[in-house]
Motif scaffolding. Structure first.
Motif, short mmCIF file in Angstrom:
data_model
loop_
_atom_site.label_atom_id
_atom_site.label_comp_id
_atom_site.label_asym_id
_atom_site.label_seq_id
_atom_site.Cartn_x
_atom_site.Cartn_y
_atom_site.Cartn_z
N VAL A 1 -5.07 3.04 14.24
CA VAL A 1 -5.52 3.58 12.97
C VAL A 1 -5.96 5.01 13.16
O VAL A 1 -6.69 5.31 14.10
N HIS B 1 3.65 1.52 2.78
CA HIS B 1 2.52 0.91 2.06
C HIS B 1 1.49 1.97 1.72
O HIS B 1 1.15 2.79 2.56
N LEU B 2 1.03 1.91 0.49
CA LEU B 2 0.01 2.85 0.05
C LEU B 2 -1.08 2.09 -0.69
O LEU B 2 -0.79 1.30 -1.59
N THR B 3 -2.31 2.28 -0.28
CA THR B 3 -3.44 1.66 -0.98
C THR B 3 -4.41 2.75 -1.38
O THR B 3 -4.82 3.57 -0.56
N LEU B 4 -4.74 2.76 -2.65
CA LEU B 4 -5.70 3.74 -3.16
C LEU B 4 -6.96 3.00 -3.55
O LEU B 4 -6.89 1.94 -4.16
N SER B 5 -8.11 3.54 -3.21
CA SER B 5 -9.33 2.84 -3.60
C SER B 5 -10.43 3.83 -3.94
O SER B 5 -10.40 5.00 -3.57
N ALA C 1 2.61 8.17 3.02
CA ALA C 1 2.91 6.76 3.28
C ALA C 1 4.42 6.51 3.26
O ALA C 1 5.11 6.89 2.33
N ALA D 1 1.70 2.83 6.84
CA ALA D 1 0.72 2.39 5.84
C ALA D 1 -0.40 3.41 5.74
O ALA D 1 -0.90 3.90 6.75
N VAL D 2 -0.74 3.75 4.54
CA VAL D 2 -1.80 4.74 4.30
C VAL D 2 -2.81 4.18 3.32
O VAL D 2 -2.44 3.59 2.30
N PHE D 3 -4.07 4.33 3.66
CA PHE D 3 -5.16 3.97 2.75
C PHE D 3 -5.88 5.25 2.36
O PHE D 3 -6.41 5.94 3.23
N LEU D 4 -5.88 5.56 1.07
CA LEU D 4 -6.68 6.70 0.61
C LEU D 4 -7.93 6.13 -0.03
O LEU D 4 -7.85 5.36 -0.99
N VAL D 5 -9.07 6.49 0.51
CA VAL D 5 -10.32 5.91 0.02
C VAL D 5 -11.21 6.98 -0.60
O VAL D 5 -10.99 8.18 -0.39
#
Ligand SMILES: [Zn+2]
Length: 284
Positions: free
Chosen positions: A38, A92-96, A89, A53-57
Motif C-alpha cells: 500500500v 478499482h477506485l473508491t472515494l470516501s 486507478a 486500486a486507489v482509495f481517495l479519502v
C-alpha cells in the motif's frame, strides 16, 4: 513487510538504516513500490503514477478543494488535482469522505462539491460551483406547512448535507436527500419518541398526530435551539409550536421534562419551562 524482506534478501547484511535510506530514495524518486503493498501518497505526489486500486479519502469541502483555494482559478486547479487522483486507478477506485472528524462527532462536514452529480443521491449544481461556498441553507420551509406539501418562503429547500435543491416532499421534510448521511442524534430521537408516545397517550390519539416520524427525525437532526428554528422544520405548524414547542425545545436542550403524569398539581413542575414563551400554554 514484503518490501523489507525483499530488501533483506537482495542485500544480505543490510541494516535498518540501509532500509530507511532505500525507502527515502524511493520516496524521493516517487517510485511506486514494485511489490505488493500500500502506498500512502498525496494527490500531488501521485502525479504520473498508477495503481490497480486507489482509495481517495477525505473528500470533503475544505480538503478538496482545500480551504486556501479562494479564486475560481484556484478552485479549478483543485478540481484538476482530484481528476489526477481519480485517474490514478487502473481497475478499482473508491472515494470516501467523513462528515465528522471523529466517530460519533458532530457531522459538520460536507462532501466535496466536485462530486455533485457523481455521488449517489447528489445532483450537479449550477455550472461549476455550488452557489456560494459558504454554508448550506438550513431548511426554508415555512412555519405552518404541516401537510404533505411544504410551502416555501425563501426559495427551494436544500439538502443540508450536500446542498442539492430538493423536490421530493419526503426529502423536503427531512431537509436532506434520502441517500445523504443522517446527522441524527440517536439519543435525542429516542427521547423524542418516548415523549411523543406519552403525549399521544394523554391525547388519546395516534403518535403521528403529535408529530410524524419524519418530523421527529428532522428535529433530532436539526436540534433546534429556538422557537423560530423549530418552526422552520416541516410539520411544525403554529398550533403544534404552541402546544409542544416548549417540550421539544427542552428535550433538544437536554433538559429533563417533568413526567406528564406527575405534572398535575405539582407547583414545581412549571419551573423547568421558565423563560420559554410557552410557559403559559403547556397545560395538559
Ligand atoms: Zn443530499
Amino acid at each position: 513487510m514484503r518490501l523489507a524482506e525483499d530488501f533483506a534478501g537482495s542485500r544480505p547484511g543490510a541494516t535498518l538504516s540501509d532500509l530507511v535510506a532505500e525507502l527515502d530514495e524511493r520516496a524521493a524518486a516517487q517510485h511506486a513500490p514494485t511489490v505488493e503493498g500500500v502506498t500512502l501518497a498525496s494527490l500531488h505526489a501521485a502525479k504520473g503514477l498508477e495503481w490497480d486500486a486507489v482509495f481517495l479519502v477525505g473528500l470533503t469541502e475544505g480538503m478538496v478543494p482545500i480551504t486556501y483555494a479562494k479564486t475560481d482559478q484556484q478552485i479549478e486547479e483543485e478540481r484538476r488535482l482530484l481528476y489526477v487522483g481519480v485517474t490514478r486507478a487502473r481497475h478499482h477506485l473508491t472515494l470516501s469522505w467523513a462528515l465528522s472528524r471523529a466517530p460519533g462527532g458532530r457531522a459538520s462536514r460536507r462532501p466535496t462539491r466536485f462530486l455533485n452529480g457523481l455521488r449517489p443521491g447528489s445532483q450537479a449544481v449550477g455550472a461549476r460551483t455550488l452557489g456560494g461556498a459558504g454554508g448550506i441553507e438550513r431548511g426554508a420551509a415555512a412555519p405552518g406547512g404541516g401537510g404533505a406539501t411544504v410551502r416555501r418562503r425563501r426559495g427551494p429547500v436544500h439538502c443540508r448535507v450536500c446542498g442539492r435543491a430538493l423536490t421530493d416532499a419526503g426529502e423536503m421534510k427531512l431537509m436532506r436527500c434520502e441517500g445523504c448521511p443522517s446527522e441524527l442524534d440517536e439519543a435525542l430521537y429516542e427521547r423524542l419518541r418516548d415523549w411523543r408516545a406519552e403525549q399521544a397517550g394523554l391525547l388519546g390519539q395516534p403518535a403521528y398526530c403529535v408529530f410524524t416520524d419524519k418530523t421527529l427525525l428532522a428535529i433530532a437532526e436539526a436540534v433546534p435551539e429556538t422557537a423560530s428554528e423549530l418552526a422552520r422544520i416541516a410539520g411544525v405548524g403554529r398550533r403544534k409550536l404552541d402546544r409542544f414547542g416548549a417540550d421539544v425545545l427542552a428535550l433538544c436542550a437536554g433538559r429533563e421534562l417533568p413526567s406528564a403524569v406527575d405534572d398535575e398539581g405539582d407547583d414545581g413542575a412549571g419551573g423547568s419551562h421558565s423563560g420559554d414563551p410557552w410557559q403559559n400554554s403547556t397545560e395538559k
